[in-house]
Write an enzyme that holds these catalytic residues in place. Structure first.
Site, PDB file in Angstrom:
ATOM      1  N   ASP A   1     121.353  27.705 -33.022  1.00 48.09           N
ATOM      2  CA  ASP A   1     120.876  28.846 -33.804  1.00 48.09           C
ATOM      3  C   ASP A   1     120.904  28.935 -35.195  1.00 48.09           C
ATOM      4  O   ASP A   1     122.160  28.379 -35.630  1.00 48.09           O
ATOM      5  CB  ASP A   1     121.674  29.836 -33.065  1.00 48.09           C
ATOM      6  CG  ASP A   1     121.602  31.225 -33.996  1.00 48.09           C
ATOM      7  OD1 ASP A   1     120.505  31.546 -34.664  1.00 48.09           O
ATOM      8  OD2 ASP A   1     122.449  32.118 -33.759  1.00 48.09           O
TER       9      ASP A   1
ATOM     10  N   ASN B   1     119.836  31.037 -37.683  1.00 48.38           N
ATOM     11  CA  ASN B   1     120.071  32.265 -38.438  1.00 48.38           C
ATOM     12  C   ASN B   1     120.947  33.166 -38.007  1.00 48.38           C
ATOM     13  O   ASN B   1     121.105  34.346 -38.591  1.00 48.38           O
ATOM     14  CB  ASN B   1     118.622  32.912 -38.586  1.00 48.38           C
ATOM     15  CG  ASN B   1     118.108  33.530 -37.112  1.00 48.38           C
ATOM     16  OD1 ASN B   1     118.786  33.275 -36.220  1.00 48.38           O
ATOM     17  ND2 ASN B   1     116.901  33.734 -37.158  1.00 48.38           N
TER      18      ASN B   1
ATOM     19  N   ASP C   1     121.357  34.917 -35.224  1.00 53.03           N
ATOM     20  CA  ASP C   1     121.124  36.069 -34.487  1.00 53.03           C
ATOM     21  C   ASP C   1     121.417  35.878 -32.950  1.00 53.03           C
ATOM     22  O   ASP C   1     121.305  36.711 -32.182  1.00 53.03           O
ATOM     23  CB  ASP C   1     119.595  36.449 -34.524  1.00 53.03           C
ATOM     24  CG  ASP C   1     118.657  35.188 -34.014  1.00 53.03           C
ATOM     25  OD1 ASP C   1     119.078  34.393 -33.424  1.00 53.03           O
ATOM     26  OD2 ASP C   1     117.324  35.594 -34.034  1.00 53.03           O
TER      27      ASP C   1
ATOM     28  N   ASP D   1     116.470  28.562 -31.942  1.00 56.03           N
ATOM     29  CA  ASP D   1     115.436  28.512 -32.831  1.00 56.03           C
ATOM     30  C   ASP D   1     114.780  27.127 -33.198  1.00 56.03           C
ATOM     31  O   ASP D   1     115.432  26.336 -32.889  1.00 56.03           O
ATOM     32  CB  ASP D   1     115.515  29.415 -33.892  1.00 56.03           C
ATOM     33  CG  ASP D   1     116.335  29.308 -34.841  1.00 56.03           C
ATOM     34  OD1 ASP D   1     116.825  28.174 -35.134  1.00 56.03           O
ATOM     35  OD2 ASP D   1     117.185  30.511 -35.191  1.00 56.03           O
TER      36      ASP D   1
ATOM     37  N   ASP E   1     103.236  22.848 -16.892  1.00 55.35           N
ATOM     38  CA  ASP E   1     104.097  23.723 -16.276  1.00 55.35           C
ATOM     39  C   ASP E   1     103.139  23.949 -14.902  1.00 55.35           C
ATOM     40  O   ASP E   1     101.857  24.176 -14.935  1.00 55.35           O
ATOM     41  CB  ASP E   1     104.041  25.157 -16.968  1.00 55.35           C
ATOM     42  CG  ASP E   1     105.057  26.145 -16.148  1.00 55.35           C
ATOM     43  OD1 ASP E   1     106.345  25.609 -15.694  1.00 55.35           O
ATOM     44  OD2 ASP E   1     104.769  27.255 -15.676  1.00 55.35           O
TER      45      ASP E   1
ATOM     46  N   GLU F   1     104.633  19.141 -14.054  1.00 56.80           N
ATOM     47  CA  GLU F   1     105.774  19.805 -13.258  1.00 56.80           C
ATOM     48  C   GLU F   1     104.876  19.859 -11.902  1.00 56.80           C
ATOM     49  O   GLU F   1     104.187  20.840 -11.871  1.00 56.80           O
ATOM     50  CB  GLU F   1     106.206  21.075 -13.563  1.00 56.80           C
ATOM     51  CG  GLU F   1     107.244  21.707 -12.723  1.00 56.80           C
ATOM     52  CD  GLU F   1     107.481  23.302 -12.742  1.00 56.80           C
ATOM     53  OE1 GLU F   1     108.578  23.497 -12.565  1.00 56.80           O
ATOM     54  OE2 GLU F   1     106.576  24.012 -13.523  1.00 56.80           O
TER      55      GLU F   1
END
Length: 552
Positions: free
Chosen positions: A22, A24, A26, A30, A208, A278
């Protein structure tokens, strides 16, 4: 970066963006957080992990009902993860370090908030109506057939739309509407999505649920298979289906191979790009078909039969040997034992406290078998599943424990989120695992006995080994019961890999063809040091994996 079949010999590292880093404060990982940690992954020296590529789970705009696998915009970045400029920076910085970038492509379904679906459900005569799978009721007010969601708790695969009086198909959550791959417009639209990211410099896609894209156009009922109450993820049901060879009508439909050939054509129009699929089919024969001729469908396909094996050497060996015999001549396997949907290796194979030792053996197996290794973030630390209190559960399919934040150091929050001046430290989106104070990058980086040090040694050794990167494979089935033993051979190099799955030492005399002398190159046992050894006196410690160099 060097050109060629990099995906055949590189090590690919799987990042779940919400949980890696992370930037930032929060509490959610990210793209900028990933960029800041690239040197950890590969700074060009053996002090780093040394991976060759990263695979990013979805970071696209999404309502996050399935945490990004419900895509609302295929060509954007959700503000939670940053911006397109953040992605461009990540890709550029990764490439500067020789790290390829693979992104998730989710072609089976979109979010019900995707503009395509919003249009499709607006009326029966909307031009995008046929972009999704719509059908009338049968037997009065019943769904079109008996198909069930891949998420058992979600129930049936159909939801009735009151406005238009028809049902729409969703292989997962009702908020994840299935695209209709019989539509030429859908195929053309997904081509454009692929080209958007390829033009932006991505090196490939992880596709996917490949096996669900094409379905029976007649929407016939699936055969009935008994469902167990203690089979919450449907694994036993899938294994039963594989053993019967029954044809399902909502997956593995023949047309999927034509779709994949189109994907491959798009990829081949760019230099040096790839696709890994997958293919969640617990049938090796069916899985092998997704490679096509070896040159016209998927480059790689994840082998979930391998992932679901019990901790028995014969089980893994039989899967590897059988699959090798089924693959087309030009095809190349993918090796993995963990991802964002399955319990971590040290947890899954824990028995009597053996999880950490077995995870070391599993690491050596995945990184030394013939094929491309995939490493799920945190496995290189020996991370275990986190404990999620009832009030912190967020995933409908019970996958929170394997998605807990990356453990960077022993500070509060394991260094996942930075301190932001003027406000309290953010609570990570999932609880940090209790193992973090002793199992983290900072602690393990300088410890030669740690799991991280083992991963670094194997990965960097692999870079200089033609036998491991591209050599042949041959198992030795006459080894003692607790051993999985195989040869990796190249013209100038012969390596013997011996993995002891048992809790007792094993004395083993290899066959005469291997010679009398060898050199210990790598061991999962921190107390065994590299150097010459007599094969006639070879003893393998409990839960030890060995790589021995033989005379050419």
């Amino acid at each position: 970066m060097a050109q060629g079949d990099w995906w055949r010999h590189g090590v690919i590292y799987h990042i779940y963006p919400r949980s890696f880093a992370d930037s930032n404060g929060d509490g959610v990982g990210d793209l900028a957080g990933i960029t800041a940690r690239l040197d950890y992954l590969n700074d060009g020296t053996p002090d780093s992990l040394g991976v060759d590529a990263i695979w990013l789970s979805p970071f696209y705009p999404s309502p996050m009902r399935d945490f990004g696998y419900d895509v609302a915009d295929y060509t954007g970045v959700d503000p939670l993860f940053g911006t397109l400029e953040d992605f461009d920076t990540l890709a550029a910085e990764a490439h500067a370090r020789g790290i390829r970038v693979i992104v998730d492509l989710v072609p089976n379904h979109t979010s019900d908030q995707h503009p395509w679906f919003v249009e499709s459900r607006s009326s029966r005569d909307n031009p995008k109506r046929n972009w999704y799978v719509w059908a009338d009721s049968r037997h009065g007010d019943q769904p079109p057939n008996n198909w069930m969601s891949a998420f058992p708790r979600a129930g049936r695969s159909w939801t009735f739309d009151q406005r238009t009086g028809q049902w729409y198909l969703h292989s997962f959550l009702p908020e994840q509407a299935d695209l209709n791959w019989w539509s030429p417009e859908v195929r053309a639209a997904m081509d454009e999505v692929m080209r958007f990211w390829l033009d932006r410099g991505v090196d490939g896609f992880r596709i996917d649920v490949v096996h669900r894209m094409a379905k029976d156009p007649e929407l016939r009922d699936n055969p009935l298979i008994e469902v167990d109450a203690d089979d919450p993820n449907g694994i036993v049901r899938a294994q039963r289906l594989a053993s019967t060879g029954a044809q399902l009508y909502d997956e593995d439909w023949p047309e999927v191979h034509e779709i994949l050939r189109r994907f491959r054509h798009t990829l081949d129009s760019y230099d040096d790009r790839m696709a890994v699929g997958e293919v969640y089919l617990l049938d090796l024969r069916k899985l092998a078909r997704y490679y096509g001729t070896g040159r016209d469908e998927l480059h790689l396909a994840h082998n979930f039969v391998f992932l679901h094996q019990p901790w028995k050497p014969q089980a893994f060996r039989s899967v590897v040997d059988e699959f090798a015999g089924l693959l087309p001549a030009d095809a190349w396997p993918a090796q993995f034992l963990g991802n964002h949907d399955h319990p971590r290796v040290a947890t899954r194979y824990d028995e009597g406290g053996n999880g950490p030792a077995r995870a070391r053996v599993a690491a050596m197996m995945v990184l030394t078998l013939r094929g491309t290794p995939f490493v799920y973030y945190g496995e290189e630390l020996g991370m275990v599943d986190g404990e999620i209190p009832p009030d912190r559960v967020v995933d409908i399919d019970g996958r929170d424990p394997e998605r807990t934040p990356m453990q960077w150091d022993a500070s509060p929050g394991a260094g996942f989120s930075p301190e932001v001046p003027g406000r309290p430290r953010a609570e990570p989106w999932l609880p940090v695992a209790a193992s973090a104070p002793r199992c983290n990058v900072e602690v393990e980086r300088g410890d030669p006995r740690s799991m991280l040090s083992l991963y670094r040694r194997i990965i960097w050794y692999r870079k200089g080994s033609a036998a491991l990167r591209q050599g042949g494979y041959r198992s030795l089935p006459d080894a003692p019961e607790s051993l999985y033993v195989y040869l990796r051979e190249a013209p100038e190099e012969r390596l013997l890999v011996a993995l002891n799955f048992g809790g007792e030492p094993v004395r083993w005399t290899p066959p005469d063809e291997l010679g009398d002398d060898a050199t210990v190159e790598l061991s999962t046992d921190p107390d065994r040091h590299p150097g010459p050894i007599r094969l006639a006196t070879l003893t393998i410690s409990p839960n030890e994996g060995l790589v021995l160099r033989l005379r050419p």
